[in-house]
Design an enzyme around this catalytic site. Structure first.
Site, short mmCIF file in Angstrom:
data_model
loop_
_atom_site.label_atom_id
_atom_site.label_comp_id
_atom_site.label_asym_id
_atom_site.label_seq_id
_atom_site.Cartn_x
_atom_site.Cartn_y
_atom_site.Cartn_z
N LYS A 35 0.85 -1.21 0.00
CA LYS A 35 0.00 0.00 0.00
C LYS A 35 0.87 1.25 0.00
O LYS A 35 0.65 2.17 -0.78
CB LYS A 35 -0.89 0.00 1.24
N ASN A 36 1.90 1.24 0.84
CA ASN A 36 2.69 2.47 1.04
C ASN A 36 3.73 2.70 -0.04
O ASN A 36 4.37 3.74 -0.06
CB ASN A 36 3.32 2.48 2.43
N CYS A 73 -4.95 7.70 9.65
CA CYS A 73 -5.18 7.11 10.97
C CYS A 73 -4.98 8.15 12.06
O CYS A 73 -4.06 8.96 12.01
CB CYS A 73 -4.21 5.96 11.20
N ARG A 133 -0.51 14.75 12.75
CA ARG A 133 0.02 14.43 11.41
C ARG A 133 0.36 15.75 10.70
O ARG A 133 -0.32 16.19 9.81
CB ARG A 133 -0.99 13.60 10.60
N ASP A 169 4.65 0.75 12.16
CA ASP A 169 3.43 0.12 11.62
C ASP A 169 3.26 -1.32 12.09
O ASP A 169 2.24 -1.94 11.80
CB ASP A 169 3.44 0.16 10.09
N ARG A 219 -8.47 -0.51 4.97
CA ARG A 219 -7.62 0.51 4.32
C ARG A 219 -6.28 -0.09 3.92
O ARG A 219 -5.62 0.42 3.01
CB ARG A 219 -7.40 1.69 5.28
C1 EPZ Z 1 3.99 7.04 6.19
O1 EPZ Z 1 3.17 8.04 6.78
C2 EPZ Z 1 3.11 5.78 6.13
N1 EPZ Z 1 1.94 6.04 5.31
C3 EPZ Z 1 2.67 5.39 7.54
O2 EPZ Z 1 1.95 4.17 7.44
C4 EPZ Z 1 3.92 5.15 8.39
O3 EPZ Z 1 3.53 4.88 9.73
C5 EPZ Z 1 4.82 6.39 8.37
O4 EPZ Z 1 5.14 6.74 7.00
C6 EPZ Z 1 6.12 6.17 9.12
O5 EPZ Z 1 6.79 5.08 8.60
C7 EPZ Z 1 2.06 6.02 3.95
O6 EPZ Z 1 3.13 5.81 3.41
C8 EPZ Z 1 0.81 6.25 3.17
P1 EPZ Z 1 5.94 10.46 8.28
P2 EPZ Z 1 3.69 9.58 6.82
O7 EPZ Z 1 5.80 11.70 7.50
O8 EPZ Z 1 4.37 9.91 5.55
C9 EPZ Z 1 6.00 13.72 11.69
C10 EPZ Z 1 0.18 2.68 7.78
O9 EPZ Z 1 -0.21 2.12 8.82
N2 EPZ Z 1 5.91 14.70 10.59
O10 EPZ Z 1 7.21 9.66 8.20
O11 EPZ Z 1 2.55 10.42 7.25
C11 EPZ Z 1 4.67 13.03 11.91
O12 EPZ Z 1 3.83 13.81 12.73
C12 EPZ Z 1 0.56 4.15 7.83
O13 EPZ Z 1 0.33 2.11 6.67
C13 EPZ Z 1 6.07 16.05 10.86
O14 EPZ Z 1 6.30 16.44 12.00
O15 EPZ Z 1 4.75 9.49 8.00
C14 EPZ Z 1 5.06 11.73 12.56
O16 EPZ Z 1 5.21 11.93 13.96
C15 EPZ Z 1 0.33 4.77 9.19
N3 EPZ Z 1 5.95 16.94 9.83
C16 EPZ Z 1 6.43 11.42 11.93
O17 EPZ Z 1 6.89 12.65 11.35
C17 EPZ Z 1 5.69 16.54 8.54
O18 EPZ Z 1 5.60 17.40 7.65
C18 EPZ Z 1 6.39 10.35 10.86
O19 EPZ Z 1 5.61 10.85 9.81
C19 EPZ Z 1 5.53 15.16 8.29
C20 EPZ Z 1 5.64 14.25 9.32
#
Ligand code: EPZ
Length: 417
Positions: free
Chosen positions: A22-23, A116, A121, A304, A396
């Site tokens: 998915k990701n 989620c 986020r 995850d 999802r």
């Molecule tokens: C991706 O989400 C995945 N989703 C998530 O999988 C996964 O948990 C996550 O990466 C971490 O590996 C998809 O790829 C669609 P991040 P993403 O930006 O991109 C903070 C699942 O279960 N952050 O790496 O949203 C944020 O708040 C889902 O399949 C900022 O502060 O994750 C979080 O604490 C859940 N500012 C951390 O970084 C930003 O601009 C990780 O977020 C962006 C993120």
């Protein structure tokens, strides 16, 4: 609404082919905006997040057909850069469209993305990266308008290796003038898959999988065919399902090194793992040993898999500790696991799991995608029947999870409520 009825206590055994990731698929679908044309993308799973992404793209003018696991997509006639607010709010990955839309149309209007409820986020790193490439942002009460006459390569340092921000910047930079460097980039396998897809389209991206990614902008890209990598989180979830039910399970279509973080932990717990090229055999008929785990950006233990591991460790012979460092609200599954008999104490970012649980069937609610999967796992190991409500969260990310589990011996039914 629908719920699952899970009859526990049956060992899971047999052979299961793992679905496409998915990701990996979601940013790749967003990247098809970068070049009009006919794409053929293999191993795209049938998930609600994929359906929402396709609905957004077709609302913007694309044509799509998703049969079996092959997705054909024509993005030649995209006519709008206005992502519908109701669709944008249904999932996190709608934010991945910001970079490609900016690169193709020079502007995009975005609304707060969904996803989620696992903590704040934020999208500040996405905005920081696109601003560095020359984008201007105008903030309105309920949306943001982003525009750029042209995108110019830049040297961008991320304060956190955000997966989405890394992907957004990569995609926008492929059509920027000059060179872009992303420092402290996310290293997940899905980033490498996106790099491979973009380079197949004619982009010049290198370094994915390391902390420094370099993108040399090009004039144009073209539509291509591609096959998405396997879903390492679905593989890990099924691996733990076998560990929790004392089965012997063969998983096909996996990439061993994508599972290293999880496999190191389950081996520490005493689980027997056998490898071959793209299969893995898991059998567990020994007492589960407790461990301490810290989640973190790849290649650390994946956030995850945190909820699923918690359900597994509740069965261990001792106290385990899981420290969640990526999201600040990702323990919402704890109450339901406790209702099923787990003994878990939350102390700040840490969950202390007192082992020795014998899960008992109960009526529980899924609160998010991976938390919901953890409740199904607990139900598979429980005595009696567990009802898991709100299964739309699970749909999802898992393609008809009940059919996958039934094929390896589980007693699980989807019930209309
Ligand atoms: C991706 O989400 C995945 N989703 C998530 O999988 C996964 O948990 C996550 O990466 C971490 O590996 C998809 O790829 C669609 P991040 P993403 O930006 O991109 C903070 C699942 O279960 N952050 O790496 O949203 C944020 O708040 C889902 O399949 C900022 O502060 O994750 C979080 O604490 C859940 N500012 C951390 O970084 C930003 O601009 C990780 O977020 C962006 C993120």
């Amino acid at each position: 609404m629908e719920k699952f009825a899970v009859q526990g206590g049956r060992p899971l055994s047999g052979c299961l082919r793992i679905q496409g990731s998915k990701n990996a698929a979601l940013p790749i679908l967003a990247a098809t905006v970068l070049a009009g044309g006919q794409y053929s993308i293999q191993d795209v799973p049938h998930l609600t997040d994929i359906s929402v992404m396709l609905e957004i793209l077709t609302t913007l003018g694309a044509k799509s057909n998703h049969e079996q696991s092959v997705l054909t997509l024509d993005t030649s006639s995209l006519f709008s850069s206005h992502i519908p607010v109701d669709l944008m709010g249904q999932m996190r990955s709608s934010i991945f469209l910001m970079g490609p839309m900016l690169a193709r149309f020079g502007e995009v209007t975005i609304y707060p993305p969904g996803g989620c409820a696992i903590g704040e986020r934020k999208i500040d790193l996405h905005i920081q990266g696109l601003k560095a490439l020359g984008a201007n942002f105008t903030y309105f009460e309920d949306h943001i308008h982003c525009s750029a006459k042209e995108l110019i390569g830049a040297d961008i340092g991320l304060s956190f290796p955000s997966v989405g921000a890394t992907e957004n910047i990569m995609m926008a930079a492929t059509l920027a003038k000059g060179k872009t460097i992303i420092r402290n980039a996310a290293k997940e396998p899905e980033i490498i898959d996106l790099q491979n897809f973009l380079n197949r389209m004619g982009a010049k991206v290198c370094g994915a999988g390391t902390a420094v990614i370099e993108i040399e902008g090009v004039e144009r890209l073209e539509a291509v065919s591609y096959k998405v990598i396997p879903d390492r989180i679905v593989a890990g979830t099924m691996l733990l399902a076998a560990c929790m039910t004392g089965g012997r399970l063969t998983l096909e279509n996996i990439v061993n090194e994508h599972l290293t973080g999880l496999i190191d932990i389950v081996k520490q717990c005493g689980v027997e793992i056998e490898y071959a090229h793209d299969i893995i055999i898991v059998s567990n008929n020994v007492p589960i040993q407790p461990v301490s785990v810290v989640t973190g950006p790849y290649p650390e233990f994946p956030t995850d898999m945190q909820a699923q591991l918690m359900a597994f460790l509740a069965l261990s012979k001792g106290t385990s500790v899981i420290r969640e460092t990526v999201f600040d609200g990702r323990f919402k599954h704890v109450e339901a696991l406790k209702k099923m008999g787990a003994q878990i104490n939350i102390m700040g970012k840490e969950a202390h799991i007192q082992g020795g649980t014998a899960f008992k069937g109960a009526e529980v609610n899924a609160t998010d995608l991976r938390g919901g999967a953890a409740l199904v796992l607990a139900g598979l190991a429980a005595s009696g029947t567990t009802f898991v409500n709100q299964v739309h969260h699970i749909d999802r990310g898992y393609e008809r999870i009940e059919r996958q589990l039934q094929s390896i011996g589980a007693s699980i039914k989807r019930i209309q409520t």
